[in-house]
Design a protein around this motif. Structure first.
Motif, PDB file in Angstrom:
ATOM      1  N   VAL A 139       0.665  -1.245   0.033  1.00 29.05           N
ATOM      2  CA  VAL A 139       0.211   0.003  -0.389  1.00 29.05           C
ATOM      3  C   VAL A 139       0.781   1.695  -0.320  1.00 29.05           C
ATOM      4  O   VAL A 139       1.760   1.112   0.301  1.00 29.05           O
ATOM      5  CB  VAL A 139      -0.665  -0.352   0.759  1.00 29.05           C
ATOM      6  N   ALA A 142       1.246   6.923   2.237  1.00 34.69           N
ATOM      7  CA  ALA A 142       0.058   7.703   2.971  1.00 34.69           C
ATOM      8  C   ALA A 142      -0.937   6.906   3.445  1.00 34.69           C
ATOM      9  O   ALA A 142      -1.098   6.859   4.688  1.00 34.69           O
ATOM     10  CB  ALA A 142      -0.056   8.818   1.735  1.00 34.69           C
ATOM     11  N   ALA A 143      -1.205   5.875   2.903  1.00 36.42           N
ATOM     12  CA  ALA A 143      -2.083   5.001   2.933  1.00 36.42           C
ATOM     13  C   ALA A 143      -1.805   4.238   4.237  1.00 36.42           C
ATOM     14  O   ALA A 143      -3.020   4.193   5.530  1.00 36.42           O
ATOM     15  CB  ALA A 143      -2.722   4.311   2.255  1.00 36.42           C
ATOM     16  N   ARG A 146      -2.019   5.865   7.463  1.00 39.63           N
ATOM     17  CA  ARG A 146      -3.680   6.798   7.669  1.00 39.63           C
ATOM     18  C   ARG A 146      -4.024   5.588   8.362  1.00 39.63           C
ATOM     19  O   ARG A 146      -5.114   5.487   9.535  1.00 39.63           O
ATOM     20  CB  ARG A 146      -3.991   6.664   6.520  1.00 39.63           C
ATOM     21  N   ILE A 147      -3.506   4.239   8.419  1.00 43.64           N
ATOM     22  CA  ILE A 147      -3.959   3.170   9.199  1.00 43.64           C
ATOM     23  C   ILE A 147      -3.527   3.322  10.363  1.00 43.64           C
ATOM     24  O   ILE A 147      -4.524   3.022  10.790  1.00 43.64           O
ATOM     25  CB  ILE A 147      -3.656   1.889   8.092  1.00 43.64           C
ATOM     26  N   ASP A 150      -5.240   5.590  12.430  1.00 51.61           N
ATOM     27  CA  ASP A 150      -6.715   5.350  12.784  1.00 51.61           C
ATOM     28  C   ASP A 150      -7.150   4.175  13.985  1.00 51.61           C
ATOM     29  O   ASP A 150      -7.435   4.154  14.476  1.00 51.61           O
ATOM     30  CB  ASP A 150      -7.207   4.637  11.588  1.00 51.61           C
TER      31      ASP A 150
END
Length: 314
Positions: A139, A142-143, A146-147, A150
């Motif tokens: 991935v 940046a993704a 974010r994970i 979160d």
């Protein structure tokens, strides 16, 4: 790329040297995490894991321009000469012993390692490293950030390990970690801690018992993890008395808690120079991560690059 161009320009203009002189009355504290051999491809893309060659070059820069002092005695000596730097490592990776410690010993540099005491001797990796190894090449960075954010924001610390395990089970092509990944990322063992402490160069502090982010806990839960960590640290050699807030997360009520439990000070992740010896429980640090070239490191440790970056964000 923009950061490197800016850092090179600051060096050419002589701004780093001016900033070093301006900070001679303070203490610059650097925040590292792991240091890995250059040929370990597992760590590519992982900002927390500095390459061994980068680390050695950075220590050479400090040797030329700074005086490396123990965090616990940073204010005891001020000869008015070179500015002072204290080295810290978060989490307690075994690669601190395997890769960083020989370099520290070669230069005679002191350091403080903040241990997640519940992980000592474990071969179960920190949840954020399991995610990095499983998803880092699949991935976008940046993704993945974010994970992680979160999970930090929405999952109680007691449930994070189970939540990450469930996420990885549901993700295709994420089987058991290979042994070389476990060895690269595992936490320190008690034997390694004892050997580092015996050198007289390395002291150890608390990073909680299970890497809990304190604002996600009740005050009673926060006190429990700090107390658990302290009880273990006090059975080991080299305890230095300092605490490190995981993820830099804290609330005002955590500072008197640290004092009451007997800590001598605490470090944050907020960048800046430690300017007052009395401000021992909100000590700022400059983060050093993978991929910093010589100019970027020099401009970061001088404090000038973070200042310019803040100005550009306004």
């Amino acid at each position: 790329m923009l950061k490197r161009i800016l850092a090179s320009g600051l060096a050419l203009a002589g701004i780093n040297a001016i900033a070093r002189r301006a900070h001679r009355k303070g203490v610059t504290v650097l925040m590292y995490h792991g240091v890995m051999e250059d040929d370990i491809v597992l760590a590519e893309g992982d900002w927390l894991q500095v390459r061994a060659s980068e680390f050695r070059s950075q220590m050479q820069h400090l040797c030329r321009h700074y005086r490396v002092v123990p965090l616990e005695r940073a204010w005891e000596e001020d000869d008015g000469g070179r500015p002072r730097v204290a080295l810290t490592f978060d989490d307690g990776y075994a690669n601190n012993f395997r890769v960083a410690f020989p370099v520290l010993r070669e230069f005679g540099f002191a350091a403080t390692v903040f241990l997640v005491t519940g992980a000592i001797g474990s071969r179960r990796l920190f949840w954020f490293d399991r995610l990095q190894l499983a998803l880092g090449g699949r991935v976008a960075p940046a993704a993945l950030r974010r994970i992680k954010e979160d999970i930090k924001a929405n999952v109680h610390p007691d449930a994070i390990d189970d939540a990450v395990d469930a996420l990885l089970r549901e993700s295709p092509s994420t089987g058991a970690l290979p042994e070389d990944a476990v060895e690269a990322y595992r936490p320190l063992s008690e034997e390694e801690i004892r050997e580092m402490a015996a050198s007289g160069l390395v002291r150890f502090g608390s990073h909680t018992h299970r890497h809990e982010i304190l604002p996600r806990l009740s005050q009673a839960e926060a006190e429990r993890t700090l107390q658990q960590s302290l009880e273990i640290l006090q059975t080991l050699p080299g305890y230095g008395g300092y605490f490190c807030f995981p993820n830099g997360g804290w609330r005002p009520e955590h500072l008197p808690l640290c004092r009451r439990l007997g800590f001598e000070g605490a470090v944050l992740t907020r960048p800046g120079v430690w300017k007052e010896p009395g401000d021992r429980f909100t000590i700022p640090r400059f983060g050093i991560g993978r991929g910093a070239d010589g100019a970027t490191f020099a401009a970061t440790v001088s404090g000038i690059l973070p200042r310019f970056q803040r100005m550009l964000r306004r």
